[in-house]
Design a protein around this motif. Structure first.
Motif, PDB file in Angstrom:
ATOM      1  N   LYS A 186     -29.214  -3.176  12.335  1.00 49.87           N
ATOM      2  CA  LYS A 186     -28.669  -1.811  12.289  1.00 49.87           C
ATOM      3  C   LYS A 186     -29.748  -0.786  12.613  1.00 49.87           C
ATOM      4  CE  LYS A 186     -24.792  -2.470   9.080  1.00 49.87           C
ATOM      5  NZ  LYS A 186     -24.251  -2.141   7.728  1.00 49.87           N
ATOM      6  N   GLU A 187     -30.966  -1.049  12.184  1.00 49.15           N
ATOM      7  CA  GLU A 187     -32.069  -0.133  12.495  1.00 49.15           C
ATOM      8  C   GLU A 187     -32.409  -0.183  13.986  1.00 49.15           C
ATOM      9  OE1 GLU A 187     -35.197  -1.391   9.967  1.00 49.15           O
ATOM     10  OE2 GLU A 187     -34.337  -0.535   8.128  1.00 49.15           O
ATOM     11  N   THR A 188     -32.335  -1.384  14.566  1.00 51.53           N
ATOM     12  CA  THR A 188     -32.664  -1.536  15.988  1.00 51.53           C
ATOM     13  C   THR A 188     -31.551  -1.007  16.893  1.00 51.53           C
ATOM     14  OG1 THR A 188     -33.905  -3.529  15.402  1.00 51.53           O
ATOM     15  CG2 THR A 188     -33.438  -3.181  17.743  1.00 51.53           C
ATOM     16  N   TYR A 189     -30.294  -1.238  16.466  1.00 47.68           N
ATOM     17  CA  TYR A 189     -29.138  -0.812  17.266  1.00 47.68           C
ATOM     18  C   TYR A 189     -28.247   0.092  16.410  1.00 47.68           C
ATOM     19  CZ  TYR A 189     -30.764  -4.940  19.822  1.00 47.68           C
ATOM     20  OH  TYR A 189     -31.533  -5.867  20.486  1.00 47.68           O
ATOM     21  N   PRO A 190     -28.632   1.354  16.239  1.00 51.69           N
ATOM     22  CA  PRO A 190     -27.891   2.251  15.332  1.00 51.69           C
ATOM     23  C   PRO A 190     -26.472   2.552  15.797  1.00 51.69           C
ATOM     24  CG  PRO A 190     -29.553   3.462  16.584  1.00 51.69           C
ATOM     25  CD  PRO A 190     -29.797   2.011  16.841  1.00 51.69           C
ATOM     26  N   ASP A 191     -26.161   2.395  17.081  1.00 54.96           N
ATOM     27  CA  ASP A 191     -24.820   2.703  17.581  1.00 54.96           C
ATOM     28  C   ASP A 191     -23.826   1.574  17.329  1.00 54.96           C
ATOM     29  OD1 ASP A 191     -25.744   5.123  18.475  1.00 54.96           O
ATOM     30  OD2 ASP A 191     -26.234   4.364  20.485  1.00 54.96           O
ATOM     31  N   ALA A 192     -24.333   0.395  17.002  1.00 56.50           N
ATOM     32  CA  ALA A 192     -23.436  -0.747  16.790  1.00 56.50           C
ATOM     33  C   ALA A 192     -22.829  -0.706  15.394  1.00 56.50           C
ATOM     34  CB  ALA A 192     -24.202  -2.057  16.986  1.00 56.50           C
ATOM     35  N   THR A 193     -21.618  -1.241  15.300  1.00 56.37           N
ATOM     36  CA  THR A 193     -20.934  -1.368  14.005  1.00 56.37           C
ATOM     37  C   THR A 193     -20.999  -2.831  13.565  1.00 56.37           C
ATOM     38  OG1 THR A 193     -19.415   0.416  14.574  1.00 56.37           O
ATOM     39  CG2 THR A 193     -18.776  -1.049  12.763  1.00 56.37           C
ATOM     40  N   ILE A 194     -21.660  -3.071  12.435  1.00 63.70           N
ATOM     41  CA  ILE A 194     -21.817  -4.451  11.938  1.00 63.70           C
ATOM     42  C   ILE A 194     -21.245  -4.525  10.528  1.00 63.70           C
ATOM     43  CG2 ILE A 194     -23.413  -6.343  11.501  1.00 63.70           C
ATOM     44  CD1 ILE A 194     -25.416  -4.968  13.338  1.00 63.70           C
ATOM     45  N   LYS A 195     -20.209  -5.352  10.376  1.00 59.81           N
ATOM     46  CA  LYS A 195     -19.592  -5.557   9.069  1.00 59.81           C
ATOM     47  C   LYS A 195     -19.907  -6.974   8.590  1.00 59.81           C
ATOM     48  CE  LYS A 195     -15.738  -2.367   9.909  1.00 59.81           C
ATOM     49  NZ  LYS A 195     -14.261  -2.206   9.947  1.00 59.81           N
ATOM     50  N   THR A 196     -19.980  -7.121   7.277  1.00 62.07           N
ATOM     51  CA  THR A 196     -20.286  -8.451   6.715  1.00 62.07           C
ATOM     52  C   THR A 196     -19.263  -8.833   5.652  1.00 62.07           C
ATOM     53  OG1 THR A 196     -21.732  -7.503   5.017  1.00 62.07           O
ATOM     54  CG2 THR A 196     -22.758  -8.160   7.088  1.00 62.07           C
ATOM     55  N   PRO A 210     -18.814  -0.206  22.895  1.00 63.66           N
ATOM     56  CA  PRO A 210     -19.548  -0.004  21.639  1.00 63.66           C
ATOM     57  C   PRO A 210     -19.399  -1.250  20.758  1.00 63.66           C
ATOM     58  CG  PRO A 210     -18.288   1.951  22.183  1.00 63.66           C
ATOM     59  CD  PRO A 210     -17.854   0.896  23.161  1.00 63.66           C
ATOM     60  N   GLY A 211     -20.525  -1.836  20.365  1.00 64.04           N
ATOM     61  CA  GLY A 211     -20.494  -3.108  19.661  1.00 64.04           C
ATOM     62  C   GLY A 211     -19.799  -3.040  18.316  1.00 64.04           C
ATOM     63  N   ALA A 212     -18.826  -3.937  18.119  1.00 64.21           N
ATOM     64  CA  ALA A 212     -18.157  -4.089  16.820  1.00 64.21           C
ATOM     65  C   ALA A 212     -18.360  -5.544  16.400  1.00 64.21           C
ATOM     66  CB  ALA A 212     -16.682  -3.747  16.913  1.00 64.21           C
ATOM     67  N   ILE A 213     -19.253  -5.759  15.471  1.00 67.55           N
ATOM     68  CA  ILE A 213     -19.665  -7.109  15.087  1.00 67.55           C
ATOM     69  C   ILE A 213     -19.218  -7.399  13.651  1.00 67.55           C
ATOM     70  CG2 ILE A 213     -21.591  -8.743  15.060  1.00 67.55           C
ATOM     71  CD1 ILE A 213     -21.240  -7.223  17.709  1.00 67.55           C
ATOM     72  N   LYS A 214     -18.758  -8.638  13.431  1.00 72.38           N
ATOM     73  CA  LYS A 214     -18.425  -9.069  12.071  1.00 72.38           C
ATOM     74  C   LYS A 214     -19.168 -10.365  11.759  1.00 72.38           C
ATOM     75  CE  LYS A 214     -14.697 -10.401   8.922  1.00 72.38           C
ATOM     76  NZ  LYS A 214     -13.240 -10.678   8.764  1.00 72.38           N
ATOM     77  N   VAL A 215     -19.931 -10.343  10.657  1.00 69.10           N
ATOM     78  CA  VAL A 215     -20.648 -11.532  10.181  1.00 69.10           C
ATOM     79  C   VAL A 215     -19.943 -12.026   8.927  1.00 69.10           C
ATOM     80  CG1 VAL A 215     -22.848 -12.496   9.451  1.00 69.10           C
ATOM     81  CG2 VAL A 215     -22.813 -10.597  11.082  1.00 69.10           C
ATOM     82  N   SER A 216     -19.448 -13.260   8.959  1.00 64.07           N
ATOM     83  CA  SER A 216     -18.691 -13.783   7.813  1.00 64.07           C
ATOM     84  C   SER A 216     -19.111 -15.218   7.538  1.00 64.07           C
ATOM     85  CB  SER A 216     -17.183 -13.733   8.094  1.00 64.07           C
ATOM     86  OG  SER A 216     -16.856 -14.518   9.232  1.00 64.07           O
ATOM     87  N   SER A 217     -18.679 -15.736   6.398  1.00 66.16           N
ATOM     88  CA  SER A 217     -18.968 -17.134   6.051  1.00 66.16           C
ATOM     89  C   SER A 217     -17.769 -17.739   5.352  1.00 66.16           C
ATOM     90  CB  SER A 217     -20.206 -17.226   5.155  1.00 66.16           C
ATOM     91  OG  SER A 217     -19.940 -16.693   3.872  1.00 66.16           O
ATOM     92  N   SER A 218     -17.668 -19.064   5.482  1.00 65.99           N
ATOM     93  CA  SER A 218     -16.605 -19.811   4.801  1.00 65.99           C
ATOM     94  C   SER A 218     -17.172 -21.155   4.365  1.00 65.99           C
ATOM     95  CB  SER A 218     -15.400 -20.014   5.721  1.00 65.99           C
ATOM     96  OG  SER A 218     -15.778 -20.751   6.880  1.00 65.99           O
TER      97      SER A 218
END
Length: 532
Positions: free
Chosen positions: A410-420, A451-459
């Motif tokens: 998020k610090e490197t790519y402030p325009d991207a949206t990253i959800k976890t 515009p990057g919309a990223i989701k990081v998830s686990s199962s």
């Protein structure tokens, strides 16, 4: 006796030493009690001591038999085997307490006494004689099948054991008074002989170990074949490597391996030296190297010994190094060449261009290409480090790991949206596994025209945890995914960078599996690794 116990005490946990110590102690106790029975004037007490001496004598005989059994087989006896032998002295003691006359009768004659064995006593005498005959037979067999120091050890034991047995049973067949316990002299000879063997032949210090036990503990698989390719023996490691279920002895190669062409060819062909082959299973490929050696047995028979080694880790590392070489070759041949071409063209343009605004734009392009080169170099270094260093997976908290990486991105790519959406499971991963997650997020942002919309998830699924990174980009070309699956690059099919390879290698090094699902609506990178 006490001196012999002292000499052997430090070796009491070696094979057979414990039972020999028990035999020495019981034998010495038998002689001591028999002597006390002569010194005590009270006939009742003397009779009880004589009964007790016979029970202790039986314990000595049983202990010595168990010693011989362990010594000649080289295997520690389980209590399941020992219990029936020890039950006989216990039953004898119970019978003596309940009805001493069922065992024997004692007649005192002045300073001496005479003994008369009854039916139960005769049965016990026969039982003891059988044990001694069995023990001597085992010792003779051991003497004939061994050599060197071990044969000398067995020979010494046979000599002194025979002397002690003869003296113990002599009063039952010779006209020797019962109160003259000649067996004590036999025991004295046995103790002296044992002390000599301890000093001369390192008795018990180099006590034998079961060849079968050694055979089964060898880290390589061993299969022994007759000249007709009939299996004589195979150790436990061979069963594991060749997926055998036991019961293989006496079977032919055709019976055992007709369903596996690779193994069948290995064992049925005339193999010389060493050869490597692969065995494909449902979920993996196993690489085995086999070395063939002829051996002679019987009267002119020539069999075959196959030594089978699992070289899967070596082959896997070779493949990884080969792939790394291909990736590095492609990076320097293709990626770096392209970026340097851009930089050179920009600098040439800047050199010939007078308009400042045009120069600034071209220099910006040069800086961008330089940054890409630096990024390629950084990831290539990470890949080299990962392949070179053989780290074992270790326990890591997944939520903390993801949070650290996402914060950095998020610090490197402030325009991207990253959800976890990550659970709190601990995972087993090699050090640096966070770089794989970072590469997946960076790829999703850098190669996304939107515009990057990223989701990081686990199962969690059983013993494994899947970490997924989803994006809304245009997907990854099929040929790049094919390169990763085939683990081979060439001039026509190659990846666009090192990042996907890093994700794959970090995942596999952690004992997991890597997968990519890509469409024109987005890509999902999945890393399935063991749960801690």
């Amino acid at each position: 006796m006490l001196f012999l116990v002292y000499l052997l005490w430090d070796s009491r946990y070696n094979i057979s030493v414990g039972w020999f110590l028990a035999a020495v102690i019981f034998s010495g106790t038998w002689g001591l009690i028999s002597g006390l029975a002569l010194l005590i004037p009270a006939e009742g007490t003397s009779a009880f001591l004589l009964y007790t001496a016979r029970v202790v004598g039986i314990l000595a005989g049983v202990s010595f038999f168990l010693f011989v059994l362990e010594f000649t087989t080289g295997k520690a006896l389980s209590w399941k085997v020992v219990s029936p032998f020890l039950a006989v002295p216990l039953i004898t003691f119970v019978v003596i307490l309940a009805d001493p006359s069922a065992f024997m009768s004692v007649q005192f004659e002045g300073r001496g006494y005479s003994l008369e064995l009854h039916e139960f006593g005769m049965a016990l005498l026969t039982y003891g004689l059988i044990l001694h005959i069995m023990a001597i037979s085992l010792l003779f067999r051991g003497y004939l099948t061994t050599d060197g120091a071990q044969q000398n050890q067995v020979g010494i034991i046979i000599i002194w054991y025979l002397i002690s047995v003869v003296t113990v049973f002599a009063p039952f067949v010779l006209p020797i008074p019962d109160y003259f316990t000649v067996g004590v002299f036999g025991l004295l000879f046995l103790f002296i002989g044992t002390a000599y063997a301890l000093q001369k032949f390192n008795l018990f210090t180099i006590s034998p170990i079961s060849k079968k036990e050694i055979f089964d503990k060898v880290s390589d698989g061993v299969v022994v074949l007759t000249p007709q390719n009939i299996v004589i023996e195979a150790n436990q490691r061979a069963e594991e490597l060749l997926d055998l279920d036991g019961g293989f002895a006496g079977k032919s190669v055709d019976e055992m391996f007709d369903s596996d062409a690779a193994i069948h060819k290995l064992l049925s062909d005339d193999i010389t030296g060493a050869t490597t082959f692969n065995v494909d299973r449902e979920d993996s490929t196993k690489y085995l190297t086999v070395t063939s050696t002829d051996f002679h047995y019987g009267r002119g028979n020539t069999g075959t010994i196959l030594v089978i080694q699992d070289v899967t880790p070596i082959k896997t590392r070779e493949q990884q190094l080969d792939t790394l070489y291909q990736v590095f070759s492609r990076v320097f041949r293709h990626n770096i060449r392209n970026e340097l071409t851009v930089i050179r063209g920009v600098l040439e343009f800047a050199q010939s261009e007078n308009k400042k605004e045009h120069v600034d734009a071209q220099l910006e392009s040069a800086i961008e290409s330089t940054d890409k080169l630096l990024e390629h170099s950084r990831k290539a270094g990470q890949a080299e480090e990962l392949i070179r260093d053989q780290h074992e997976p270790r326990k890591q908290p997944l939520d903390d790991l993801v949070e650290t990486i996402v914060t950095k991105c998020k610090e490197t790519y402030p325009d991207a949206t990253i959800k976890t959406s990550v659970n709190g499971d601990d995972v087993l991963a090699v050090p640096g596994f966070g770089r794989a997650i970072e590469c997946a997020i960076e790829n999703a942002i850098v190669h996304n025209p939107y515009p990057g919309a990223i989701k990081v998830s686990s199962s969690t699924n059983g013993d494994f945890v899947t970490v997924s990174i989803e994006d809304n980009g245009q997907g990854i070309p099929d040929d790049e995914i094919e390169v990763l699956q085939n683990e081979k690059e060439n001039s026509l099919t190659h990846g666009s960078g090192v990042g996907l390879w890093l994700i794959k290698w970090y995942t596999e090094k952690s004992g997991g599996e890597f997968d990519i699902t890509s469409t024109n609506c987005g890509t999902t990178v999945s890393m399935t690794i063991p749960k801690a």
